[in-house]
Each structure stands twice: as structure tokens, then as C-alpha cells.
Design an enzyme around this catalytic site. Structure first.
Site, PDB file in Angstrom:
ATOM      1  N   ASP A  83       0.948  -8.625 -28.858  1.00 44.09           N
ATOM      2  CA  ASP A  83       1.015  -9.252 -27.624  1.00 44.09           C
ATOM      3  C   ASP A  83      -0.112  -9.370 -26.628  1.00 44.09           C
ATOM      4  O   ASP A  83      -1.068  -8.664 -26.939  1.00 44.09           O
ATOM      5  CB  ASP A  83       2.112  -8.527 -26.746  1.00 44.09           C
ATOM      6  CG  ASP A  83       2.756  -9.636 -25.806  1.00 44.09           C
ATOM      7  OD1 ASP A  83       2.499 -10.909 -25.946  1.00 44.09           O
ATOM      8  OD2 ASP A  83       3.583  -9.108 -24.818  1.00 44.09           O
ATOM      9  N   GLY A  84      -0.345 -10.443 -26.031  1.00 40.84           N
ATOM     10  CA  GLY A  84      -1.535 -10.773 -25.097  1.00 40.84           C
ATOM     11  C   GLY A  84      -1.016 -10.733 -23.666  1.00 40.84           C
ATOM     12  O   GLY A  84       0.305 -11.195 -23.461  1.00 40.84           O
TER      13      GLY A  84
ATOM     14  N   GLU B  93      -3.829 -13.266 -26.976  1.00 41.57           N
ATOM     15  CA  GLU B  93      -2.768 -13.185 -28.315  1.00 41.57           C
ATOM     16  C   GLU B  93      -3.740 -13.121 -29.391  1.00 41.57           C
ATOM     17  O   GLU B  93      -3.163 -12.396 -30.417  1.00 41.57           O
ATOM     18  CB  GLU B  93      -2.054 -14.288 -28.047  1.00 41.57           C
ATOM     19  CG  GLU B  93      -0.970 -14.316 -26.853  1.00 41.57           C
ATOM     20  CD  GLU B  93       0.114 -13.704 -27.054  1.00 41.57           C
ATOM     21  OE1 GLU B  93       0.518 -12.881 -27.952  1.00 41.57           O
ATOM     22  OE2 GLU B  93       1.065 -13.770 -25.944  1.00 41.57           O
TER      23      GLU B  93
ATOM     24  N   ASP C 175       4.805 -13.547 -30.384  1.00 44.59           N
ATOM     25  CA  ASP C 175       5.596 -14.124 -29.615  1.00 44.59           C
ATOM     26  C   ASP C 175       4.843 -15.553 -29.021  1.00 44.59           C
ATOM     27  O   ASP C 175       5.371 -16.061 -28.147  1.00 44.59           O
ATOM     28  CB  ASP C 175       6.234 -13.703 -28.547  1.00 44.59           C
ATOM     29  CG  ASP C 175       5.337 -12.709 -27.564  1.00 44.59           C
ATOM     30  OD1 ASP C 175       4.135 -13.359 -27.410  1.00 44.59           O
ATOM     31  OD2 ASP C 175       5.846 -12.165 -26.590  1.00 44.59           O
TER      32      ASP C 175
ATOM     33  N   HIS D  22      10.430 -11.073 -24.932  1.00 44.11           N
ATOM     34  CA  HIS D  22      11.117 -10.628 -23.806  1.00 44.11           C
ATOM     35  C   HIS D  22      12.699 -10.847 -23.929  1.00 44.11           C
ATOM     36  O   HIS D  22      13.257 -11.359 -22.964  1.00 44.11           O
ATOM     37  CB  HIS D  22      10.796 -11.366 -22.453  1.00 44.11           C
ATOM     38  CG  HIS D  22       9.179 -11.291 -22.382  1.00 44.11           C
ATOM     39  ND1 HIS D  22       8.644 -10.200 -22.045  1.00 44.11           N
ATOM     40  CD2 HIS D  22       8.095 -12.353 -22.364  1.00 44.11           C
ATOM     41  CE1 HIS D  22       7.236 -10.188 -21.880  1.00 44.11           C
ATOM     42  NE2 HIS D  22       7.100 -11.469 -22.183  1.00 44.11           N
TER      43      HIS D  22
ATOM     44  N   ASP E  71       4.191  -5.503 -25.348  1.00 44.98           N
ATOM     45  CA  ASP E  71       3.800  -6.321 -23.988  1.00 44.98           C
ATOM     46  C   ASP E  71       3.352  -5.153 -23.001  1.00 44.98           C
ATOM     47  O   ASP E  71       2.555  -5.371 -22.309  1.00 44.98           O
ATOM     48  CB  ASP E  71       5.241  -6.948 -23.595  1.00 44.98           C
ATOM     49  CG  ASP E  71       5.088  -7.417 -22.166  1.00 44.98           C
ATOM     50  OD1 ASP E  71       4.275  -8.566 -22.236  1.00 44.98           O
ATOM     51  OD2 ASP E  71       5.809  -7.018 -21.203  1.00 44.98           O
TER      52      ASP E  71
END
Length: 152
Positions: free
Chosen positions: A12-13, A52, A74, A129, A139
Site C-alpha cells: 500500500d501507499g 504504491e 489495491d 478498505h 495501509d
């Protein structure tokens, strides 16, 4: 999702502003679902897309050459770039379909080189999420890394 012998990299970023201070995270998980390692970092001036990409890059770099990998993201930008868009960009001399220079070319090249270092790399998209524990953990780590970058 993983085949025997594959390592999952949950990525994740995050970014505070876009551009702004950002963070990335990669959680390495073995084929039995046990976390191997958590990695994260940040940059004081970056974009969400760059973070990301960096998450996937740093996750793959943490593994020995010849690994079988599944990158879980994601980010449609990362997934589509690696699985669909890159071939066209290369054919057009690193230009988009509209003729603009491809953004983040250096990171795309680094990702491509890292993919080539491994036996196999598969890309898997998950909706962010929605309560997936490893996506949520990535995250949290990325947001914390972005906050640390903002304080520098």
C-alpha cells in the site's frame, strides 16, 4: 490465493497531499499465511502512485532472486501499469496512448527489472478498505510512514 512456494507481498501507499509527504508499506507473507516481514518507508515529497509502486518494488527487493511472488495491491494504477499498459508504453517509446510521456518511467523500469529477477510474479488486485486484515495493516504502516516523512 498463493500457490505452494509463492510469497505474497501485500502493498500500500499513502500520501498527505498529492504531491506531498508519502509512505509505502509491504508485508511479506509465506504460502501458509504467516507474515515473514513488514517493511515501510517514506519520502517528504512524492505522490500516492509513486508510493504504491515503491511498496511493490521494495517488497520484491526484500526477496531472494528466483522467488515466486504474488503482489497484492489495491492500486489499479500499479496493477494496470504492470499487466496491461507497459507493453504499449514501450512500443510507443514510453509515451501514453495520447502521446504524453509516461509518468514515473524510472519506477516502471525498476519494477520491470525486479520482476525479471524472480521466477514468477503475479499481480492481484483487492478492493481497499473493506476490512481485509493485511490490506488494512499495510495501509496503517504506509500512513505512519507518510506522517514520519512529513515530520522530517
Amino acid at each position: 490465493m498463493p500457490e505452494p512456494g509463492e510469497t505474497l507481498i501485500w502493498t500500500d501507499g499513502a500520501c498527505q497531499g498529492n504531491p506531498g509527504p508519502g509512505g509505502w508499506a509491504a508485508i511479506l507473507v509465506d504460502d501458509e499465511g504467516s507474515a515473514i516481514e513488514e517493511r515501510s518507508g517514506g519520502s517528504p515529497q512524492t505522490t500516492n502512485n509513486m508510493m504504491e509502486m515503491t511498496a511493490a518494488l521494495e517488497g520484491m527487493r526484500a526477496l531472494p532472486a528466483g522467488s515466486a511472488v504474488v503482489v497484492v495491491t489495491d492500486s489499479r494504477y500499479l496493477l494496470d501499469g504492470m499487466t496491461s499498459w507497459m507493453a504499449g508504453w514501450k512500443k510507443r517509446g514510453w509515451r501514453t496512448a495520447s502521446g504524453d510521456p509516461v509518468k514515473n518511467k524510472q519506477l516502471w523500469l525498476e519494477l520491470e527489472a525486479e520482476v525479471e529477477r524472480h521466477t514468477s510474479v503475479r499481480w492481484h488486485w483487492v478492493k481497499g478498505h473493506i476490512g481485509n486484515a493485511l490490506n488494512e495493516r499495510a495501509d496503517v504502516l504506509a500512513v505512519e510512514a507518510a506522517a514520519d516523512a512529513a515530520r522530517r
